[in-house]
Design a protein around this motif. Structure first.
Motif, PDB file in Angstrom:
ATOM      1  N   ILE A   1      16.932  20.553  22.405  1.00  0.00           N
ATOM      2  CA  ILE A   1      15.937  19.575  21.931  1.00  0.00           C
ATOM      3  C   ILE A   1      16.089  19.338  20.434  1.00  0.00           C
ATOM      4  CG2 ILE A   1      13.461  19.231  21.548  1.00  0.00           C
ATOM      5  CD1 ILE A   1      13.021  20.725  24.231  1.00  0.00           C
ATOM      6  N   VAL A   2      16.240  20.405  19.667  1.00  0.00           N
ATOM      7  CA  VAL A   2      16.394  20.270  18.218  1.00  0.00           C
ATOM      8  C   VAL A   2      17.677  19.516  17.884  1.00  0.00           C
ATOM      9  CG1 VAL A   2      16.779  21.555  16.069  1.00  0.00           C
ATOM     10  CG2 VAL A   2      15.019  22.303  17.674  1.00  0.00           C
ATOM     11  N   LYS A   3      18.730  19.794  18.623  1.00  0.00           N
ATOM     12  CA  LYS A   3      19.992  19.086  18.385  1.00  0.00           C
ATOM     13  C   LYS A   3      19.844  17.591  18.662  1.00  0.00           C
ATOM     14  CE  LYS A   3      24.891  19.093  19.690  1.00  0.00           C
ATOM     15  NZ  LYS A   3      25.936  19.717  20.547  1.00  0.00           N
ATOM     16  N   GLN A   4      19.153  17.251  19.737  1.00  0.00           N
ATOM     17  CA  GLN A   4      18.945  15.839  20.080  1.00  0.00           C
ATOM     18  C   GLN A   4      18.133  15.121  19.009  1.00  0.00           C
ATOM     19  OE1 GLN A   4      17.092  16.331  23.908  1.00  0.00           O
ATOM     20  NE2 GLN A   4      19.041  16.383  25.027  1.00  0.00           N
ATOM     21  N   HIS A   5      17.087  15.758  18.544  1.00  0.00           N
ATOM     22  CA  HIS A   5      16.249  15.125  17.523  1.00  0.00           C
ATOM     23  C   HIS A   5      16.938  15.100  16.165  1.00  0.00           C
ATOM     24  CE1 HIS A   5      12.474  14.271  19.643  1.00  0.00           C
ATOM     25  NE2 HIS A   5      12.803  15.301  20.413  1.00  0.00           N
ATOM     26  N   HIS A   6      17.813  16.060  15.928  1.00  0.00           N
ATOM     27  CA  HIS A   6      18.584  16.044  14.679  1.00  0.00           C
ATOM     28  C   HIS A   6      19.427  14.775  14.595  1.00  0.00           C
ATOM     29  CE1 HIS A   6      22.438  17.250  12.536  1.00  0.00           C
ATOM     30  NE2 HIS A   6      21.547  17.179  11.587  1.00  0.00           N
ATOM     31  N   GLU A   7      20.000  14.359  15.717  1.00  0.00           N
ATOM     32  CA  GLU A   7      20.803  13.143  15.728  1.00  0.00           C
ATOM     33  C   GLU A   7      19.953  11.918  15.375  1.00  0.00           C
ATOM     34  OE1 GLU A   7      24.088  12.987  16.124  1.00  0.00           O
ATOM     35  OE2 GLU A   7      24.043  15.186  16.170  1.00  0.00           O
ATOM     36  N   ILE A   8      18.670  11.955  15.753  1.00  0.00           N
ATOM     37  CA  ILE A   8      17.773  10.834  15.429  1.00  0.00           C
ATOM     38  C   ILE A   8      17.313  10.925  13.978  1.00  0.00           C
ATOM     39  CG2 ILE A   8      15.559   9.756  16.008  1.00  0.00           C
ATOM     40  CD1 ILE A   8      15.924  10.900  18.857  1.00  0.00           C
ATOM     41  N   LEU A   9      16.903  12.127  13.567  1.00  0.00           N
ATOM     42  CA  LEU A   9      16.342  12.298  12.225  1.00  0.00           C
ATOM     43  C   LEU A   9      17.357  12.020  11.126  1.00  0.00           C
ATOM     44  CD1 LEU A   9      14.233  15.534  12.836  1.00  0.00           C
ATOM     45  CD2 LEU A   9      13.349  13.240  12.412  1.00  0.00           C
ATOM     46  N   LYS A  10      18.610  12.382  11.357  1.00  0.00           N
ATOM     47  CA  LYS A  10      19.587  12.221  10.283  1.00  0.00           C
ATOM     48  C   LYS A  10      19.891  10.744   9.994  1.00  0.00           C
ATOM     49  CE  LYS A  10      23.890  12.776  12.974  1.00  0.00           C
ATOM     50  NZ  LYS A  10      25.068  13.652  13.185  1.00  0.00           N
ATOM     51  N   GLN A  11      19.490   9.857  10.898  1.00  0.00           N
ATOM     52  CA  GLN A  11      19.636   8.432  10.601  1.00  0.00           C
ATOM     53  C   GLN A  11      18.723   8.015   9.451  1.00  0.00           C
ATOM     54  OE1 GLN A  11      19.220   6.119  14.218  1.00  0.00           O
ATOM     55  NE2 GLN A  11      20.366   7.616  15.408  1.00  0.00           N
ATOM     56  N   ASN A  12      17.665   8.802   9.231  1.00  0.00           N
ATOM     57  CA  ASN A  12      16.773   8.586   8.092  1.00  0.00           C
ATOM     58  C   ASN A  12      17.075   9.597   6.978  1.00  0.00           C
ATOM     59  OD1 ASN A  12      14.622   7.504   6.574  1.00  0.00           O
ATOM     60  ND2 ASN A  12      13.186   8.994   7.411  1.00  0.00           N
ATOM     61  N   GLU A  13      18.249  10.219   7.046  1.00  0.00           N
ATOM     62  CA  GLU A  13      18.670  11.216   6.068  1.00  0.00           C
ATOM     63  C   GLU A  13      17.720  12.403   6.033  1.00  0.00           C
ATOM     64  OE1 GLU A  13      19.662   9.603   2.247  1.00  0.00           O
ATOM     65  OE2 GLU A  13      20.667   7.864   3.103  1.00  0.00           O
TER      66      GLU A  13
ATOM     67  N   GLU B   1      13.941  17.154  -0.569  1.00  0.00           N
ATOM     68  CA  GLU B   1      13.991  15.701  -0.765  1.00  0.00           C
ATOM     69  C   GLU B   1      13.100  15.004   0.254  1.00  0.00           C
ATOM     70  OE1 GLU B   1      17.112  11.911  -0.564  1.00  0.00           O
ATOM     71  OE2 GLU B   1      17.823  13.952  -0.186  1.00  0.00           O
ATOM     72  N   GLY B   2      12.198  14.157  -0.240  1.00  0.00           N
ATOM     73  CA  GLY B   2      11.342  13.386   0.650  1.00  0.00           C
ATOM     74  C   GLY B   2      12.038  12.146   1.165  1.00  0.00           C
ATOM     75  N   ARG B   3      11.571  11.668   2.306  1.00  0.00           N
ATOM     76  CA  ARG B   3      12.148  10.468   2.893  1.00  0.00           C
ATOM     77  C   ARG B   3      11.029   9.552   3.383  1.00  0.00           C
ATOM     78  NH1 ARG B   3      16.193   8.622   1.349  1.00  0.00           N
ATOM     79  NH2 ARG B   3      16.349   7.355   3.252  1.00  0.00           N
ATOM     80  N   PRO B   4      11.164   8.224   3.171  1.00  0.00           N
ATOM     81  CA  PRO B   4      10.153   7.290   3.678  1.00  0.00           C
ATOM     82  C   PRO B   4      10.021   7.416   5.198  1.00  0.00           C
ATOM     83  CG  PRO B   4      11.685   6.199   2.175  1.00  0.00           C
ATOM     84  CD  PRO B   4      12.251   7.550   2.445  1.00  0.00           C
TER      85      PRO B   4
END
Length: 804
Positions: A306-318, A584-587
């Motif tokens: 689950i964490v790996k799957q969401h990592h692929e989504i989250l990293k699109q927002n850096e 680092e914060g992200r919008p």
């Protein structure tokens, strides 16, 4: 002779006489041969102490296993060897293979085999060099413990002496375990346990006959027949051993044929890395040990996925890092421990986020809500102000920069509104709340209350996922235990979570006294957290199956650096953090958008839980005001609600008043203008002016007080307050496209409609308003005092700083 000698049986008298005779002979020898006796005694003492204890002092790998013994991960030993801690048993297949290959008489010799030594000696003399060894497994254990020693005849004699001493100290099974744990298997692989993983990717007890035979022949020449090289030599040695096993009828012909057909290992398998950050933790706390943890391997694998799957989504927002912790509420065991995403070194993949202090955001708001319920200073739906607020130099803002005027406390928690909770913290007491947090043992909140200020409730303090999950699990467990013990508590409820499979959480003793909060206040807090529509920035949550009953809370730190989501059920607590390890914060990085989806995916991987049992003994059913949530006064529309016993101390509703109206209910009147017989008395729900101003914008059914009829004399209290600007606010007046400075629009709320108010800036009269109290001004740059006076002489002032 003693009376015992005559009363004993003939057999016992003979044994006693024999012992006495032997003792006399020894004493006689010592008297006649003092020097020889002394030398013999020294030799016996030297023999007794000749064997080191422990025999091996080599560093070992830190190894972690799941609750059922599955390997989760291992860290290489300090000397660069893969050497697991001593094995607790030797599988039967490997035992038979090693005995038939190395030492067929292992269970009958005293540590050395004279016949084997003699045969080896004759053969080596004839050959002119060492072509055969005669060492037993016991001698090989001694040789392994004396690593680096040259293989000379003197060393061989010393090995024999030490081997006999080892046989006297340990059982044969123990010696076999020492050999299996310390034998070299090629390259930097030492011991059967790690060899089974490195060469075949299984646990030792899962090895086949062919695999066991392969490993049994490796220690004999580990550098020569290292898997992947010299394959034919390795095959010949293995098959020769398998042939012996068939001749000994340990395996049948079919097993033999299948075994010799099995392929040989080519290169080492990587060891499992199921919980690398938990391995880091255990390497610090239990270096060089094998630890059987409380981890559920199937759940750990699922959480990792689950964490790996969401990592692929989250990293699109850096956004590159996330962590998940799952606890069993009843046992306080950690079931899954995923300390980070499978990112790279550049993005701190090795940082264990679970123990890292991070800004808490709103994740501690339920603690304040429960504290005020417990203290009898709040009821679940008491209206709390949500209006522009400035306390000293601190101006809190909601995530969505709008105001409700007044909002039920439970709704403020559900919606995670900041301003109501800052005002609640001010009312409850900052120092008092800090003391409550201390009872939770949040180790990163270690400063005085004044250091944090009122920002404490909005993320001004740091905590970590471990401590926060522990606290939520303890609160859930308090409600469970209260039901299970027939309305009692445990003194050690806020115990540390358990990471070892053989450990149990220490809950202390049963007590009638609450630990921190009573079960009723916690239950009502969880009830508020159970609401599903949780907008934070106008997002409506739509991803979660509403049939699951979960108390959950999100949090977002200032600057969108940390996104939290923690959920609790009767059985489980799950904590999620998402963000960047470097801060680092992200919008768009919020608890709802980043952490909550992970939270509910993990809950989907767990069995469903029933909702908490209501702690009736800590709650009472009371009449409360339907509009304000306070205890109902005689003027209130009433409803019933469950409240803590302490809630009965709260005051009655302060917002319902009895007003006097004319016969048409259009105006307020009094005896100065209307006979008493024509006056209609009616309860009216009225909020203070500033609260009312925002409240009626969101509540169409709210009715402001009617004005007094013009012919009535009034001297009742009136109130007014500034809506904008806030006290000591810096106001920037931008210019439009034409280069003209925009106006500053000052707004005031007045409790009495139709009242005339007069406006002044720095004692300069600006004008007056009657219906809508707004005044547009263009003051010079700098500090200004705004004064508003109504026709009754009431006066309010506000200081602003204007920038252009």
């Amino acid at each position: 002779m003693s009376s015992y000698y005559f009363s004993a049986s003939p057999e016992k008298r003979i044994i006693s006489s024999g012992k006495q005779f032997l003792l006399n002979q020894v004493l006689c020898f010592i008297k006649k041969h003092r020097i020889k006796a002394t030398i013999l005694a020294i030799l016996l003492i030297a023999y007794y102490f000749c064997l080191p204890d422990p025999l091996f002092r080599t560093p070992t790998s830190t190894v972690i296993e799941s609750r059922n013994g599955a390997l989760l991960g291992a860290r290489i030993a300090e000397d660069g060897q893969w050497r697991f801690p001593e094995t607790d048993s030797v599988p039967k297949k490997f035992e038979q293979c090693i005995l038939h290959f190395e030492d067929a008489y292992f269970y009958t010799h005293p540590g050395f085999n004279p016949i084997s030594i003699g045969k080896a000696l004759v053969r080596n003399i004839r050959a002119g060099n060492v072509v055969r060894g005669g060492s037993t497994l016991t001698q090989q254990v001694i040789r392994l413990s004396r690593k680096g020693k040259k293989r000379t005849y003197f060393e061989k004699v010393l090995e024999i002496i030490l081997a006999t001493r080892l046989e006297l100290r340990h059982s044969k099974k123990d010696i076999l375990r020492l050999y299996a744990s310390q034998a070299p298997f090629g390259s930097n692989v030492v011991g059967l346990d790690v060899a089974a993983w490195r060469y075949f990717g299984v646990q030792p007890h899962q090895l086949s006959w062919a695999e066991s035979a392969t490993l049994a022949v490796l220690p004999n020449a580990p550098s020569l027949v290292y898997p992947g090289k010299n394959q034919e030599k390795l095959r010949i040695k293995r098959n020769r051993l398998l042939h012996k096993l068939r001749e000994a009828k340990l395996i049948d012909s079919t097993t033999y044929q299948l075994s010799i057909a099995e392929p040989l290992p080519q290169k080492p398998f990587p060891l499992p890395r199921t919980a690398p950050h938990l391995l880091q933790r255990m390497a610090r706390e239990h270096p060089g040990q094998k630890v059987r943890t409380s981890i559920d391997p199937a759940l750990q694998d699922r959480v990792n996925t689950i964490v790996k799957q969401h990592h692929e989504i989250l990293k699109q927002n850096e956004v590159y890092n996330a962590a998940v912790l799952v606890m069993d509420v009843h046992t306080r065991q950690v079931l899954a421990y995923t300390g980070n995403t499978p990112t790279d070194k550049k993005h701190q993949k090795d940082v264990d986020i679970i123990n890292a202090p991070r800004s808490t955001g709103s994740i501690m708001k339920p603690f304040l809500y429960a504290a005020m319920l417990d203290a009898g200073e709040l009821l679940p739906n008491t209206l709390v102000p949500d209006i522009p607020t400035r306390i000293s130099s601190y101006t809190p803002e909601n995530f969505n920069p709008e105001y409700d005027g007044a909002v039920p406390a439970g709704s403020a928690l559900t919606r995670s509104l900041n301003i109501p909770f800052v005002r609640m913290l001010q009312d409850y007491g900052l120092e008092r709340f800090r003391d409550k947090l201390q009872a939770f043992r949040l180790r990163d909140i270690d400063r005085p209350a004044d250091y944090y200020g009122l920002t404490l409730i909005l993320g001004g303090a740091e905590s970590n996922l471990w401590d926060l999950c522990k606290t939520y699990a303890s609160l859930a467990s308090t409600v469970n235990h209260f039901h299970e013990t027939s309305s009692e508590y445990y003194t050690g409820e806020f115990a540390e979570p358990v990471l070892k499979a053989n450990e149990k959480a220490g809950f202390g003793t049963v007590s009638r006294q609450k630990t921190v909060f009573d079960a009723g206040s916690i239950f009502l807090t969880f009830q508020a957290m159970r609401e599903l529509n949780r907008p934070e920035g106008n997002e409506a949550w739509q991803y979660f199956d509403s049939t699951k009953k979960i108390a959950w809370k999100t949090g977002t730190s200032f600057g969108n650096r940390d996104a939290w989501a923690i959920g609790a059920t009767k059985d489980y607590v799950i904590g999620v953090w998402a963000g960047n390890a470097d801060g680092e914060g992200r919008p768009g990085l919020t608890g709802v958008t980043a952490a909550a989806p992970i939270l509910f995916d993990v809950f989907d991987a767990l069995p469903s839980s029933s909702w908490f049992d209501m702690p009736y003994d800590e709650l009472v059913e009371a009449e409360v005001c339907r509009n304000s949530g306070y205890l109902a006064s005689p003027l209130c529309p009433k409803t019933t609600a469950w409240i803590p016993h302490s809630g009965q101390r709260t005051g009655p509703c302060p917002y319902h008043h009895l007003v006097h109206l004319d016969s048409k209910r259009q105006y307020r009147v009094n005896t100065s203008c209307t006979p008493v017989t024509d006056i209609i008395a009616e309860p009216w729900f009225t909020l203070p002016p500033l609260m009312e101003h925002y409240y009626k914008n969101n509540h169409a059914n709210y009715k402001s007080l009617p004005p007094f009829r013009a012919d009535c004399f009034t001297d009742g209290p009136v109130a007014m307050d500034f809506i904008y600007p806030r006290e000591d606010q810096d106001v920037i007046l931008p210019k439009n496209f034409e280069g003209t400075t925009n106006e500053l629009v000052v707004k005031v709320a007045h409790s009495k409609p139709g009242t005339t108010v007069f406006w002044y800036v720095d004692d300069r009269f600006l004008g007056q308003t009657r219906t809508f109290h707004e005044m547009a001004i263009i003051p010079r740059e700098g500090k200004h005092l705004i004064t508003v006076i109504d026709e009754f002489g009431n006066e309010i002032k506000r200081t602003v700083r204007v920038k252009k």
